[in-house]
Structure formats: C-alpha cells, structure tokens
Motif scaffolding. Structure first.
Motif, PDB file in Angstrom:
ATOM      1  N   THR A  55       0.830  -1.198   0.000  1.00  0.00           N
ATOM      2  CA  THR A  55       0.000   0.000   0.000  1.00  0.00           C
ATOM      3  C   THR A  55       0.864   1.248   0.000  1.00  0.00           C
ATOM      4  O   THR A  55       0.584   2.229  -0.666  1.00  0.00           O
ATOM      5  N   ALA A  56       1.940   1.204   0.771  1.00  0.00           N
ATOM      6  CA  ALA A  56       2.764   2.400   0.934  1.00  0.00           C
ATOM      7  C   ALA A  56       3.612   2.713  -0.285  1.00  0.00           C
ATOM      8  O   ALA A  56       4.029   3.840  -0.470  1.00  0.00           O
ATOM      9  N   SER A  57       3.887   1.713  -1.116  1.00  0.00           N
ATOM     10  CA  SER A  57       4.814   1.951  -2.225  1.00  0.00           C
ATOM     11  C   SER A  57       4.192   1.662  -3.592  1.00  0.00           C
ATOM     12  O   SER A  57       4.898   1.537  -4.579  1.00  0.00           O
ATOM     13  N   ARG A  58       2.887   1.547  -3.634  1.00  0.00           N
ATOM     14  CA  ARG A  58       2.208   1.162  -4.850  1.00  0.00           C
ATOM     15  C   ARG A  58       2.401   2.189  -5.970  1.00  0.00           C
ATOM     16  O   ARG A  58       2.384   3.375  -5.716  1.00  0.00           O
ATOM     17  N   THR A  59       2.555   1.720  -7.174  1.00  0.00           N
ATOM     18  CA  THR A  59       2.712   2.638  -8.306  1.00  0.00           C
ATOM     19  C   THR A  59       1.651   2.398  -9.369  1.00  0.00           C
ATOM     20  O   THR A  59       1.761   2.894 -10.486  1.00  0.00           O
ATOM     21  N   THR A  60       0.634   1.589  -9.051  1.00  0.00           N
ATOM     22  CA  THR A  60      -0.441   1.362 -10.001  1.00  0.00           C
ATOM     23  C   THR A  60      -1.285   2.612 -10.136  1.00  0.00           C
ATOM     24  O   THR A  60      -1.171   3.552  -9.360  1.00  0.00           O
ATOM     25  N   GLN A  61      -2.164   2.597 -11.127  1.00  0.00           N
ATOM     26  CA  GLN A  61      -2.968   3.776 -11.421  1.00  0.00           C
ATOM     27  C   GLN A  61      -3.865   4.133 -10.244  1.00  0.00           C
ATOM     28  O   GLN A  61      -4.478   3.278  -9.619  1.00  0.00           O
ATOM     29  N   SER A  62      -3.962   5.404  -9.970  1.00  0.00           N
ATOM     30  CA  SER A  62      -4.795   5.869  -8.869  1.00  0.00           C
ATOM     31  C   SER A  62      -6.268   5.674  -9.198  1.00  0.00           C
ATOM     32  O   SER A  62      -6.690   5.878 -10.334  1.00  0.00           O
ATOM     33  N   PRO A  63      -7.101   5.297  -8.196  1.00  0.00           N
ATOM     34  CA  PRO A  63      -8.538   5.164  -8.430  1.00  0.00           C
ATOM     35  C   PRO A  63      -9.248   6.511  -8.459  1.00  0.00           C
ATOM     36  O   PRO A  63     -10.430   6.575  -8.792  1.00  0.00           O
ATOM     37  N   HIS A  64      -8.524   7.571  -8.104  1.00  0.00           N
ATOM     38  CA  HIS A  64      -9.126   8.896  -8.050  1.00  0.00           C
ATOM     39  C   HIS A  64      -9.039   9.562  -9.434  1.00  0.00           C
ATOM     40  O   HIS A  64      -7.941   9.662 -10.001  1.00  0.00           O
ATOM     41  N   PRO A  65     -10.137  10.042  -9.997  1.00  0.00           N
ATOM     42  CA  PRO A  65     -10.094  10.626 -11.344  1.00  0.00           C
ATOM     43  C   PRO A  65      -9.313  11.921 -11.442  1.00  0.00           C
ATOM     44  O   PRO A  65      -8.602  12.153 -12.421  1.00  0.00           O
ATOM     45  N   ASN A  66      -9.435  12.787 -10.426  1.00  0.00           N
ATOM     46  CA  ASN A  66      -8.734  14.076 -10.496  1.00  0.00           C
ATOM     47  C   ASN A  66      -8.512  14.619  -9.085  1.00  0.00           C
ATOM     48  O   ASN A  66      -9.044  15.658  -8.706  1.00  0.00           O
ATOM     49  N   PRO A  67      -7.703  13.921  -8.303  1.00  0.00           N
ATOM     50  CA  PRO A  67      -7.559  14.290  -6.893  1.00  0.00           C
ATOM     51  C   PRO A  67      -6.601  15.455  -6.692  1.00  0.00           C
ATOM     52  O   PRO A  67      -5.797  15.771  -7.572  1.00  0.00           O
ATOM     53  N   PRO A  68      -6.661  16.097  -5.528  1.00  0.00           N
ATOM     54  CA  PRO A  68      -5.636  17.082  -5.183  1.00  0.00           C
ATOM     55  C   PRO A  68      -4.255  16.426  -5.178  1.00  0.00           C
ATOM     56  O   PRO A  68      -4.119  15.242  -4.853  1.00  0.00           O
ATOM     57  N   GLU A  69      -3.261  17.199  -5.537  1.00  0.00           N
ATOM     58  CA  GLU A  69      -1.896  16.673  -5.587  1.00  0.00           C
ATOM     59  C   GLU A  69      -1.465  16.100  -4.240  1.00  0.00           C
ATOM     60  O   GLU A  69      -0.716  15.116  -4.178  1.00  0.00           O
ATOM     61  N   ALA A  70      -1.957  16.703  -3.148  1.00  0.00           N
ATOM     62  CA  ALA A  70      -1.569  16.240  -1.808  1.00  0.00           C
ATOM     63  C   ALA A  70      -1.986  14.798  -1.558  1.00  0.00           C
ATOM     64  O   ALA A  70      -1.279  14.044  -0.881  1.00  0.00           O
ATOM     65  N   ILE A  71      -3.141  14.391  -2.094  1.00  0.00           N
ATOM     66  CA  ILE A  71      -3.602  13.016  -1.907  1.00  0.00           C
ATOM     67  C   ILE A  71      -2.744  12.048  -2.712  1.00  0.00           C
ATOM     68  O   ILE A  71      -2.361  10.973  -2.222  1.00  0.00           O
ATOM     69  N   LEU A  72      -2.406  12.408  -3.933  1.00  0.00           N
ATOM     70  CA  LEU A  72      -1.522  11.563  -4.743  1.00  0.00           C
ATOM     71  C   LEU A  72      -0.161  11.375  -4.067  1.00  0.00           C
ATOM     72  O   LEU A  72       0.377  10.265  -4.026  1.00  0.00           O
ATOM     73  N   LYS A  73       0.380  12.461  -3.523  1.00  0.00           N
ATOM     74  CA  LYS A  73       1.686  12.369  -2.871  1.00  0.00           C
ATOM     75  C   LYS A  73       1.615  11.517  -1.606  1.00  0.00           C
ATOM     76  O   LYS A  73       2.499  10.702  -1.347  1.00  0.00           O
ATOM     77  N   TRP A  74       0.547  11.706  -0.810  1.00  0.00           N
ATOM     78  CA  TRP A  74       0.426  10.945   0.435  1.00  0.00           C
ATOM     79  C   TRP A  74       0.251   9.461   0.145  1.00  0.00           C
ATOM     80  O   TRP A  74       0.798   8.612   0.851  1.00  0.00           O
ATOM     81  N   GLN A  75      -0.508   9.148  -0.897  1.00  0.00           N
ATOM     82  CA  GLN A  75      -0.734   7.746  -1.249  1.00  0.00           C
ATOM     83  C   GLN A  75       0.327   7.214  -2.205  1.00  0.00           C
ATOM     84  O   GLN A  75       0.196   6.118  -2.740  1.00  0.00           O
ATOM     85  N   LYS A  76       1.346   7.998  -2.412  1.00  0.00           N
ATOM     86  CA  LYS A  76       2.548   7.604  -3.160  1.00  0.00           C
ATOM     87  C   LYS A  76       2.238   7.114  -4.573  1.00  0.00           C
ATOM     88  O   LYS A  76       2.744   6.088  -5.029  1.00  0.00           O
ATOM     89  N   GLY A  77       1.367   7.854  -5.267  1.00  0.00           N
ATOM     90  CA  GLY A  77       1.144   7.603  -6.673  1.00  0.00           C
ATOM     91  C   GLY A  77       0.156   6.507  -6.999  1.00  0.00           C
ATOM     92  O   GLY A  77      -0.372   6.448  -8.102  1.00  0.00           O
ATOM     93  N   GLY A  78      -0.102   5.598  -6.059  1.00  0.00           N
ATOM     94  CA  GLY A  78      -1.070   4.533  -6.291  1.00  0.00           C
ATOM     95  C   GLY A  78      -2.396   4.932  -5.710  1.00  0.00           C
ATOM     96  O   GLY A  78      -3.165   5.666  -6.313  1.00  0.00           O
TER      97      GLY A  78
END
Length: 452
Positions: free
Chosen positions: A107-130
């Motif tokens: 979960t912490a290092s996942r690099t698969t596509q995010s399930p969020h269509p257009n999230p804030p950058e902060a969420i992408l960074k916290w969830q490490k791109g996955g």
C-alpha cells in the motif's frame, strides 16, 4: 435555498476552567520524574466524571486527548478537510483505513494507477502515486436533517432508497445494523471516497457502552480526526482505555507490545462476518499493527502509563529519544494478575459489554435470572450514560477474577457484541449502497483477502 456553511474550525484548547497540577500523574500509578516527560499526565478520577461539556476549555486537562490526533502532513489534512466541506455541517468526522494510513508495504509503495479521477496533488503524494479509496465517518447531531440537505446536493451518492426521502433513509440507518448509512464509491473533489453517516448519540453510546463495537472498534485504531467535539473526545479516551483493559483480560501475564496492539485491533473483527467468510485479508490485523506501530504507540502509550497493572519490561526503553519511531522495536510487557486488579478491570469494562461478560458467568455459575437481576441492581452505581460513579469492584467481579477462563468468556462476549450488528450492516448494503456498488465492494474485499 441551502447555503453552504463556512469551513469547520476546531476550537483551540485554551486554559482549562479548573487548574490541574501538571506534575500530577494518575492516582492509579506514580512513576519516576524521568518518565514524566514521555507521556501526558492524566487528571485524577477523570473516568468517574461525566459532565456535559459545551466547549474544549472544559476538558479535564488542557492537552487531554491529544494522543488521538494522528500526524499527517498539512497538505493532506487540508485535502481531506476540503472533501469534508462539500457535505452539510457535522459535529464529528474522521478519515480512516488504508487510504489514510498504509496497512502494508504494498500500500505504501504502490505505483499502479490511482482510483481517483482528479484528486488534489496532496492526496496523490500521500498515497505515493497509487492510492486507495478514502473512508470517512460523518457524525451529525441529527441524521435526518443531514440526509435532507445531502440529498439536495448529492442525490447521486444514494441508491434508489434516496428517492423515498430523508425520513426513510435515516430510519434505515438507525434501526437496522449498527446505525450507519454507507455511501461507497462516490467522487468528491476528484477523489474516490466512501462515507458513513452515524448519529451523534449512536456514536457516543458505542464509545461509552460498547453496544455494537462497530464505531468504537474503528477508533481503537489510528484515524485522522477532521472535526471534533469535546464530549466525544472524552468518550473516545474512555473507549481507548477500555480497549487496553479488555485486551489485558485476553492476554497472558507476559506479552509483547505488538501482541497488545494486535489484540486491541482484533477486538472489533471477532464475530465480523467479513473475517469469517473470507472477505478480509487474514493478515489484516498484523499488517495494520506492523505498518502503523508508531501511531499505535502515540495513541496508547499515555494510557498504558496511567494504569497500575501494566508495565514495560525495560522502563528505560521508553525514555530514549525517538523510541516511538523505531519500527524494529517490539518491547516486552507484563501485567499484574492479582485477582483484585482483574476484578477492577472487569468492573471498568463498558456497560453493555460488561453485562454480556456477566451473563456468561451467570450461566456458568447457575445463578437464577431473579437472583442475577437482584445482584446487578444491588451493585448498580452508574449514571444513565454508563459511566461509573465508583471504581471499586463488587463481589461478582471478584468471583469472576478468580476464574481461569476469563479470556474465553470475554471472547464470547465480544462475538455476541460484534456479530449481529456487523452482519445486519452488511445485509443492508444492497439496499443503501445499491446492488452494483455492493457487488463491487465485496469483489474488491475478496481480492484483497487473496493478496499475499
């Protein structure tokens, strides 16, 4: 037309109305001056008082309950609060689950596509791109009013049940299952979320009495509080301390730090049909504790230090700077198995849950229903909110403390508490979330359960 309320502001904890000596440590235990700097002291007899608080200045201590405030970076916190602002006002709210705190290395290092269509950058960074769907619990004072406002703005969040109006939605929420109404797989601020609505009184009751452990159990684990209320902060502190006591009744005399936190985490999973029928990863509890050990320490260390019957094997270890950050450390711990200590812990269990433990021993001891009720009435010393006015164990508590099967009896009580509310909550999923979302949710849960 409904006008959106301004952003929520959590009141600052100002100087308490009643002065508390900062050097005072809980009356249950005193420790050395060196250790005092490592945990937040608790005021005397705070558990035995249940005033109705109007604001945070009336808390028992100016820093009371700060252990509940888990750290994330500011950008992620603002992103979560930005999502919260899209809903009608609530009294209490928190985000939880693997979308907020990682539960595995994957979960912490996942690099698969995010399930969020257009999230804030902060969420992408916290969830490490996955990333994962983010779970929320929203607690309004009055659920029907919340649903009425929410249906106007977010009708698409609801199943066909929403077309019947807020009265029907709130009735289904509160009368069936644990008292939650879930709306999964909705997009807010470009982010995939799931949120549950629970009434204030329902949450307060579960925290103080453990009538379902559905919400209390979620708060046994680290969560990200987004909007608070002083009475619920106190109630959750009681809930956390109850979790430690209950875990101790299940554990042997010696155990490790991770075993304690795993036992606490597992309380609300016992009897949950999702665990029994393969809809949850069997390693879920171990994953949660292993990857969140720092947050568990922050959440529980102060409470552990306040109890007289539990200690770290090496007290010096908890005085070393940065020890909470050491993920490799798994300290040995021990508890005092003196029957009087055990009796006091039994007596301190939350009201509804304690009654289930008592019922187990009523059957074992062959006490008639009439005599059992008379005994309970005779020893009754609680307010209507299930808060003890006295902490002294009674004769029945002492009799229970002398038995060797306490772990088995407490486990049965946990199963009785969790099983039906969790099962009913699952069964009403197709009605509240809709069949397609329910099937999607169950499918993803099974996929996670099969992940090694």
């Amino acid at each position: 037309m409904y006008r959106r309320q301004p952003a929520f502001r959590i009141p600052r904890c100002r100087r308490p109305l009643v002065h508390v000596n900062r050097r005072f440590i809980s009356s249950e235990k005193t420790i050395s001056n060196d250790a005092q700097q490592d945990f937040q002291s608790l005021p005397p007899d705070w558990e035995d008082e249940a005033p109705s608080l109007s604001d945070f200045t009336q808390l028992p201590h100016k820093d009371f309950g700060k252990n509940q405030l888990m750290h994330t970076n500011e950008e992620f916190k603002r992103a979560l609060r930005g999502i919260l602002r899209q809903f009608p006002p609530v009294t209490y709210a928190f985000a939880y689950g693997s979308g907020v705190f990682p539960q595995s290395a994957a979960t912490a290092s996942r690099t698969t596509q995010s399930p969020h269509p257009n999230p804030p950058e902060a969420i992408l960074k916290w969830q490490k791109g996955g990333g994962k769907m983010i779970d929320f619990i929203l607690t309004p004072r009055f659920s029907q009013h919340f649903h009425s406002l929410n249906l106007r703005e977010h009708r698409d969040h609801y199943s066909l049940l929403g077309s019947l109006g807020s009265a029907v939605v709130s009735h289904v929420q509160e009368k069936y299952g644990a008292g939650a109404y879930f709306n999964p797989y909705v997009i807010v601020n470009g982010t995939l979320i799931k949120y549950a609505v629970v009434n204030y009184e329902t949450l307060l009751r579960d925290l103080t009495e453990w009538d379902t452990l559905y919400f209390a159990g979620r708060l046994h684990k680290p969560v990200k509080l987004l909007h608070e209320e002083p009475n619920l902060r106190v109630a959750n502190q009681r809930n956390l301390l109850s979790a430690v006591r209950c875990a101790l009744l299940l554990l042997p005399q010696t155990f490790t730090e991770k075993e304690l936190y795993s036992t606490i985490t597992g309380l609300s999973y016992q009897g949950d049909p999702r665990m029994q029928y393969g809809s949850e990863n069997p390693k879920k509890i171990d994953n949660i504790v292993t990857h969140q050990i720092r947050n568990f320490r922050y959440l529980y260390h102060d409470l552990i230090m306040s109890l007289p019957n539990i200690r770290y094997a090496e007290d010096s270890a908890v005085r070393k700077p940065g020890w909470m950050e050491n993920h490799e450390l798994d300290q040995k711990m021990s508890q005092d198995m003196d029957p009087e200590r055990l009796a006091n812990m039994v007596r301190r269990l939350p009201k509804k849950f304690r009654e289930k433990v008592y019922f187990q021993y009523q059957n074992k001891f062959g006490i008639s229903g009439h005599d059992f009720q008379a005994m309970l009435e005779e020893s009754k010393n609680e307010s209507s909110g299930g808060i003890l006015k006295k902490q002294v164990a009674g004769e029945f508590d002492r009799r229970i403390a002398g038995e060797k099967d306490i772990p088995q009896m407490v486990t049965k009580a946990i199963n009785q508490t969790v099983k039906w509310p969790s099962t009913a909550q699952t069964l009403k999923g197709p009605l509240t979330a809709g069949f397609s979302k329910t099937l999607r949710y169950l499918k993803e849960k099974r996929e996670k359960a099969n992940t090694k």
